[in-house]
Scaffold this motif. Structure first.
Motif, PDB file in Angstrom:
ATOM      1  N   GLN A 144       0.826  -1.208   0.000  1.00  0.00           N
ATOM      2  CA  GLN A 144       0.000   0.000   0.000  1.00  0.00           C
ATOM      3  C   GLN A 144       0.861   1.260   0.000  1.00  0.00           C
ATOM      4  OE1 GLN A 144      -2.178  -0.939   3.553  1.00  0.00           O
ATOM      5  NE2 GLN A 144      -3.132  -2.723   2.578  1.00  0.00           N
ATOM      6  N   ARG A 145       1.877   1.266   0.818  1.00  0.00           N
ATOM      7  CA  ARG A 145       2.769   2.437   0.865  1.00  0.00           C
ATOM      8  C   ARG A 145       3.489   2.624  -0.474  1.00  0.00           C
ATOM      9  NH1 ARG A 145       2.325   6.152   4.882  1.00  0.00           N
ATOM     10  NH2 ARG A 145       4.555   6.574   4.756  1.00  0.00           N
ATOM     11  N   LEU A 146       3.898   1.520  -1.071  1.00  0.00           N
ATOM     12  CA  LEU A 146       4.580   1.581  -2.364  1.00  0.00           C
ATOM     13  C   LEU A 146       3.671   2.184  -3.432  1.00  0.00           C
ATOM     14  CD1 LEU A 146       7.211   0.719  -3.866  1.00  0.00           C
ATOM     15  CD2 LEU A 146       6.039  -1.414  -4.446  1.00  0.00           C
ATOM     16  N   ALA A 147       2.371   1.907  -3.321  1.00  0.00           N
ATOM     17  CA  ALA A 147       1.399   2.421  -4.299  1.00  0.00           C
ATOM     18  C   ALA A 147       1.002   3.870  -4.022  1.00  0.00           C
ATOM     19  CB  ALA A 147       0.164   1.538  -4.301  1.00  0.00           C
ATOM     20  N   GLY A 148       1.411   4.413  -2.880  1.00  0.00           N
ATOM     21  CA  GLY A 148       1.095   5.802  -2.561  1.00  0.00           C
ATOM     22  C   GLY A 148      -0.007   6.004  -1.547  1.00  0.00           C
ATOM     23  N   ALA A 149      -0.483   4.918  -0.954  1.00  0.00           N
ATOM     24  CA  ALA A 149      -1.535   5.041   0.069  1.00  0.00           C
ATOM     25  C   ALA A 149      -0.936   5.494   1.390  1.00  0.00           C
ATOM     26  CB  ALA A 149      -2.251   3.711   0.249  1.00  0.00           C
ATOM     27  N   LYS A 150      -1.675   6.304   2.120  1.00  0.00           N
ATOM     28  CA  LYS A 150      -1.232   6.799   3.426  1.00  0.00           C
ATOM     29  C   LYS A 150      -1.849   5.913   4.516  1.00  0.00           C
ATOM     30  CE  LYS A 150       0.957  10.379   1.726  1.00  0.00           C
ATOM     31  NZ  LYS A 150       0.748  10.111   0.290  1.00  0.00           N
ATOM     32  N   VAL A 151      -1.034   4.986   5.005  1.00  0.00           N
ATOM     33  CA  VAL A 151      -1.489   4.001   5.977  1.00  0.00           C
ATOM     34  C   VAL A 151      -0.454   3.907   7.088  1.00  0.00           C
ATOM     35  CG1 VAL A 151      -2.224   1.602   6.299  1.00  0.00           C
ATOM     36  CG2 VAL A 151      -2.585   2.715   4.111  1.00  0.00           C
ATOM     37  N   SER A 152      -0.909   3.626   8.297  1.00  0.00           N
ATOM     38  CA  SER A 152      -0.018   3.519   9.451  1.00  0.00           C
ATOM     39  C   SER A 152      -0.243   2.184  10.152  1.00  0.00           C
ATOM     40  CB  SER A 152      -0.266   4.675  10.427  1.00  0.00           C
ATOM     41  OG  SER A 152       0.505   4.519  11.600  1.00  0.00           O
ATOM     42  N   LEU A 153       0.852   1.551  10.588  1.00  0.00           N
ATOM     43  CA  LEU A 153       0.755   0.351  11.413  1.00  0.00           C
ATOM     44  C   LEU A 153       0.791   0.747  12.881  1.00  0.00           C
ATOM     45  CD1 LEU A 153       3.054  -2.293   9.635  1.00  0.00           C
ATOM     46  CD2 LEU A 153       0.556  -2.152   9.624  1.00  0.00           C
ATOM     47  N   LEU A 154      -0.071   0.123  13.681  1.00  0.00           N
ATOM     48  CA  LEU A 154      -0.164   0.433  15.102  1.00  0.00           C
ATOM     49  C   LEU A 154       0.016  -0.835  15.927  1.00  0.00           C
ATOM     50  CD1 LEU A 154      -3.347   2.729  15.082  1.00  0.00           C
ATOM     51  CD2 LEU A 154      -0.958   3.455  14.942  1.00  0.00           C
ATOM     52  N   SER A 155       0.743  -0.710  17.011  1.00  0.00           N
ATOM     53  CA  SER A 155       0.853  -1.807  17.970  1.00  0.00           C
ATOM     54  C   SER A 155      -0.420  -1.832  18.829  1.00  0.00           C
ATOM     55  CB  SER A 155       2.066  -1.601  18.867  1.00  0.00           C
ATOM     56  OG  SER A 155       1.864  -0.473  19.715  1.00  0.00           O
ATOM     57  N   PRO A 156      -0.675  -2.925  19.554  1.00  0.00           N
ATOM     58  CA  PRO A 156      -1.846  -2.950  20.442  1.00  0.00           C
ATOM     59  C   PRO A 156      -1.856  -1.793  21.445  1.00  0.00           C
ATOM     60  CG  PRO A 156      -0.963  -5.151  20.194  1.00  0.00           C
ATOM     61  CD  PRO A 156       0.003  -4.233  19.514  1.00  0.00           C
ATOM     62  N   THR A 157      -0.679  -1.427  21.938  1.00  0.00           N
ATOM     63  CA  THR A 157      -0.593  -0.301  22.880  1.00  0.00           C
ATOM     64  C   THR A 157      -1.013   1.000  22.215  1.00  0.00           C
ATOM     65  OG1 THR A 157       1.192  -1.398  24.080  1.00  0.00           O
ATOM     66  CG2 THR A 157       0.932   0.973  24.419  1.00  0.00           C
ATOM     67  N   GLN A 158      -0.534   1.202  20.994  1.00  0.00           N
ATOM     68  CA  GLN A 158      -0.897   2.421  20.271  1.00  0.00           C
ATOM     69  C   GLN A 158      -2.383   2.450  19.923  1.00  0.00           C
ATOM     70  OE1 GLN A 158       2.101   1.748  17.195  1.00  0.00           O
ATOM     71  NE2 GLN A 158       3.119   3.671  17.758  1.00  0.00           N
ATOM     72  N   VAL A 159      -2.941   1.287  19.614  1.00  0.00           N
ATOM     73  CA  VAL A 159      -4.384   1.216  19.349  1.00  0.00           C
ATOM     74  C   VAL A 159      -5.167   1.636  20.589  1.00  0.00           C
ATOM     75  CG1 VAL A 159      -6.310  -0.352  18.885  1.00  0.00           C
ATOM     76  CG2 VAL A 159      -4.188  -0.562  17.570  1.00  0.00           C
ATOM     77  N   LYS A 160      -4.742   1.138  21.741  1.00  0.00           N
ATOM     78  CA  LYS A 160      -5.438   1.442  22.990  1.00  0.00           C
ATOM     79  C   LYS A 160      -5.322   2.920  23.350  1.00  0.00           C
ATOM     80  CE  LYS A 160      -7.788  -0.295  26.494  1.00  0.00           C
ATOM     81  NZ  LYS A 160      -9.104  -0.944  26.284  1.00  0.00           N
ATOM     82  N   GLU A 161      -4.180   3.513  23.055  1.00  0.00           N
ATOM     83  CA  GLU A 161      -3.991   4.935  23.336  1.00  0.00           C
ATOM     84  C   GLU A 161      -4.887   5.794  22.440  1.00  0.00           C
ATOM     85  OE1 GLU A 161       0.144   5.566  22.749  1.00  0.00           O
ATOM     86  OE2 GLU A 161       0.734   4.744  24.712  1.00  0.00           O
ATOM     87  N   LYS A 162      -4.994   5.401  21.180  1.00  0.00           N
ATOM     88  CA  LYS A 162      -5.769   6.198  20.228  1.00  0.00           C
ATOM     89  C   LYS A 162      -7.259   5.942  20.368  1.00  0.00           C
ATOM     90  CE  LYS A 162      -5.813   7.609  15.374  1.00  0.00           C
ATOM     91  NZ  LYS A 162      -5.631   9.028  15.730  1.00  0.00           N
ATOM     92  N   PHE A 163      -7.627   4.676  20.634  1.00  0.00           N
ATOM     93  CA  PHE A 163      -9.031   4.296  20.748  1.00  0.00           C
ATOM     94  C   PHE A 163      -9.218   3.517  22.057  1.00  0.00           C
ATOM     95  CE2 PHE A 163      -7.907   4.158  16.169  1.00  0.00           C
ATOM     96  CZ  PHE A 163      -8.676   5.227  15.726  1.00  0.00           C
ATOM     97  N   PRO A 164      -9.316   4.221  23.171  1.00  0.00           N
ATOM     98  CA  PRO A 164      -9.351   3.535  24.478  1.00  0.00           C
ATOM     99  C   PRO A 164     -10.569   2.641  24.692  1.00  0.00           C
ATOM    100  CG  PRO A 164      -9.768   5.911  24.705  1.00  0.00           C
ATOM    101  CD  PRO A 164      -9.307   5.683  23.309  1.00  0.00           C
ATOM    102  N   TRP A 165     -11.587   2.762  23.860  1.00  0.00           N
ATOM    103  CA  TRP A 165     -12.802   1.956  24.002  1.00  0.00           C
ATOM    104  C   TRP A 165     -12.661   0.568  23.387  1.00  0.00           C
ATOM    105  CZ3 TRP A 165     -13.852   1.312  18.899  1.00  0.00           C
ATOM    106  CH2 TRP A 165     -13.488   2.343  18.034  1.00  0.00           C
ATOM    107  N   ILE A 166     -11.511   0.292  22.722  1.00  0.00           N
ATOM    108  CA  ILE A 166     -11.289  -1.011  22.089  1.00  0.00           C
ATOM    109  C   ILE A 166     -10.644  -1.973  23.080  1.00  0.00           C
ATOM    110  CG2 ILE A 166      -9.961  -2.254  20.314  1.00  0.00           C
ATOM    111  CD1 ILE A 166     -10.271   0.083  18.480  1.00  0.00           C
ATOM    112  N   ASN A 167     -11.160  -3.178  23.139  1.00  0.00           N
ATOM    113  CA  ASN A 167     -10.513  -4.266  23.862  1.00  0.00           C
ATOM    114  C   ASN A 167      -9.463  -4.877  22.933  1.00  0.00           C
ATOM    115  OD1 ASN A 167      -9.759  -6.566  25.293  1.00  0.00           O
ATOM    116  ND2 ASN A 167     -11.604  -7.708  24.724  1.00  0.00           N
ATOM    117  N   THR A 168      -8.196  -4.725  23.248  1.00  0.00           N
ATOM    118  CA  THR A 168      -7.123  -5.158  22.352  1.00  0.00           C
ATOM    119  C   THR A 168      -6.669  -6.592  22.617  1.00  0.00           C
ATOM    120  OG1 THR A 168      -5.472  -4.185  23.844  1.00  0.00           O
ATOM    121  CG2 THR A 168      -6.250  -2.806  22.026  1.00  0.00           C
ATOM    122  N   GLU A 169      -7.405  -7.321  23.431  1.00  0.00           N
ATOM    123  CA  GLU A 169      -7.039  -8.710  23.684  1.00  0.00           C
ATOM    124  C   GLU A 169      -7.049  -9.509  22.376  1.00  0.00           C
ATOM    125  OE1 GLU A 169      -8.573 -12.605  26.264  1.00  0.00           O
ATOM    126  OE2 GLU A 169      -9.613 -10.675  26.424  1.00  0.00           O
TER     127      GLU A 169
END
Length: 510
Positions: free
Chosen positions: A202-227
């Motif tokens: 996706q990045r090679l094709a020019g898409a703007k996408v980010s990979l997130l760790s479970p910790t980063q997901v929880k920080e950005k979206f605290p309502w998600i259960n990351t189990e």
């Protein structure tokens, strides 16, 4: 099948699939079609005058019948004076968003204003069962195939500048109500490596996408259960959701303003010519050319034969059935005419739930590795959710009834597991719609069929048709008017892969 690849020479058909040394005209069934117009119009008066007269008489008969049979639901057959023309350059079968996008781009690309006569035939002008308006309305770049990523990027750019393309003088500007919240894919340990590989593509094709760790997901979206979450992929731009009805009507309004005409009716047959192509081992293959399209008028015995140069099959979930009218897929097994267009309707349920304590305004369109998805719907604590059933659980497609037990048993437990706030929710409404599901590889089929040398296909998108419609419409118009793809090379989505049994599969994390 091996003999197919040995055909020498050239013929006008899908590139790389069909060649020939000898063409012979085949006589076909020449039964003269009998229409109401031809059988009834015997005087010098025009057909329209005759139909107006007959319609007035039928109206009187209908009133008498209603008086005699009060409470009866009896209705007479209608006489429709709004018949399609006897001739058109291009007939598009299917008035969904893909069909109207193709119509728009054909007029946009015509060299002389009015030089290409395009008609769109749609059997359901109310769109009550149309895949377009019953979809969730999402767009994303998070695919694994470059073709799909490029289609999304091009379509997102089109939507961003939609009034430059689809604005109509003295009409209200188009407002897609685009919500730029992005897609959030969640992967477990088993499929995390696929997500990483997709991310690199996706990045090679020019898409703007980010990979997130479970910790980063929880920080950005605290309502998600990351189990159970090992990795997440989040779209940073050009992703979100919009109003499908608005996009459909914008294409339609603009195309009509440019000279496209629409007709309510159902294509029920074709008149064709057949050439015989002989292989070097003396196998004979019939290649058809459509001469006219039979359009059956609604609630009527009337039909019109429309002579045309090109037909576009944009009939969505029913495009395979349309191809069967030409014998495609009905021939002997392991022959070319025995290879069907692998598109069929698949029913999908969409549930609207109310949860005042739900995630809130920052909700992305979340797709969990369990298969469940949801997004916010408006500002009042409403959310749209659903999931695809297992292959063995595919629901009956004879109707659009909703299975509410499917939500209770399959969707809700997974939804509440990922977002604990959804343990308390209420289903406020639901609907069902059809995917034009490509059973071969769940990707679009774009291009000419090797056995019908003037029918172009744009179908089988399996849920991607709405979001890719702007770019697909342009691509099909290029094939028809320019003879090849100009802006995006989508040749890998042609019929060649189906004939050669080489699927173009997405590497999904679900």
């Amino acid at each position: 099948m091996a003999a197919w690849r040995q055909l020498p020479g050239r013929a006008r058909a899908a590139p790389g699939l069909l060649t020939s040394t000898r063409l012979t005209q085949l006589p076909r069934d020449r039964r003269a079609p009998l229409t109401c117009r031809r059988s009834l119009c015997t005087s010098g008066s025009s057909p329209n005058d005759y139909f107006k007269d007959l319609q007035a008489q039928l109206a009187g008969m209908k009133k008498k019948a209603a008086d005699v049979l009060p409470g009866s639901s009896w209705t007479s057959l209608e006489i429709n004076t709004d018949l399609p023309p006897k001739r058109a350059d291009i007939v598009i079968v299917g008035g969904g968003v893909v069909g109207w996008s193709i119509a728009y781009w054909l007029k946009q690309k015509e060299r002389v204003r009015g030089g290409v006569q395009v008609i769109v035939v749609e059997r359901d002008p109310t769109y009550t069962q149309a895949s377009t308006v019953l979809s969730v309305g999402g767009i994303r770049q998070q695919f694994s195939l470059l073709e799909n990523i490029h289609l999304s990027l091009a379509s997102a750019d089109f939507m961003r500048n939609i009034n430059d393309h689809l604005g109509v003088l003295n009409e209200e500007p188009v407002d897609l109500q685009f919500n730029h919240s992005g897609y959030l894919f969640l992967a477990n340990e088993k499929v995390a490596h696929i997500m990483e590989e997709n991310y690199n593509t996706q990045r090679l094709a020019g898409a703007k996408v980010s990979l997130l760790s479970p910790t980063q997901v929880k920080e950005k979206f605290p309502w998600i259960n990351t189990e159970g979450v090992a990795l997440a992929s989040y779209g940073l731009e050009n992703e979100g959701w919009f109003d499908p009805w608005t996009l459909l009507n914008a294409f339609k309004r603009k195309a009509i303003s440019m000279g496209v005409t629409q007709f309510c009716g159902e294509v029920t047959g074709f008149k064709t010519l057949t050439n015989i192509m002989t292989t070097i081992d003396d196998e004979k293959v019939g290649v058809q050319r459509i001469k006219s399209v039979k359009v059956q008028m609604p609630n009527s015995l009337q039909y019109q034969l429309v002579d045309c140069a090109v037909v576009v099959n944009a009939a969505g979930a029913f495009s395979g059935k349309l191809a069967e009218m030409l014998g495609i897929g009905l021939g002997p097994k392991d022959s070319f005419s025995g290879i069907p267009v692998p598109v069929e309707p698949r029913k999908r349920y969409v549930y609207v739930v109310h949860c005042p304590d739900g995630p809130g305004l920052d909700t992305p369109l979340l797709i969990d590795y369990s298969g469940v998805y949801f997004r916010r719907e408006g500002l009042g604590g409403n959310y749209i959710t659903g999931m695809s059933p297992e292959e063995v659980e595919e629901p009956d497609t004879n109707d659009l009834e909703v299975d509410h037990q499917f939500f209770q048993d399959k969707v809700w437990p997974k939804l509440a597991n990922r977002v604990p706030a959804f343990e308390k929710l209420k289903v406020s409404s639901a609907w069902a719609g059809f995917y034009d599901y490509n059973t071969f590889d769940q990707n679009g089929i774009i291009g000419m069929h090797p056995l019908i040398n003037n029918m172009y296909f744009a179908t089988g998108f399996s849920g991607h048709g709405l979001q890719h419609s702007p770019a697909v419409g342009r691509a099909v118009a290029e094939l028809i008017l320019d003879g090849n793809f100009k802006t995006l090379d989508l040749s890998n989505f042609g019929f060649k892969r189906i004939v050669e049994q080489e699927p173009m599969l997405e590497r999904n994390i679900v």
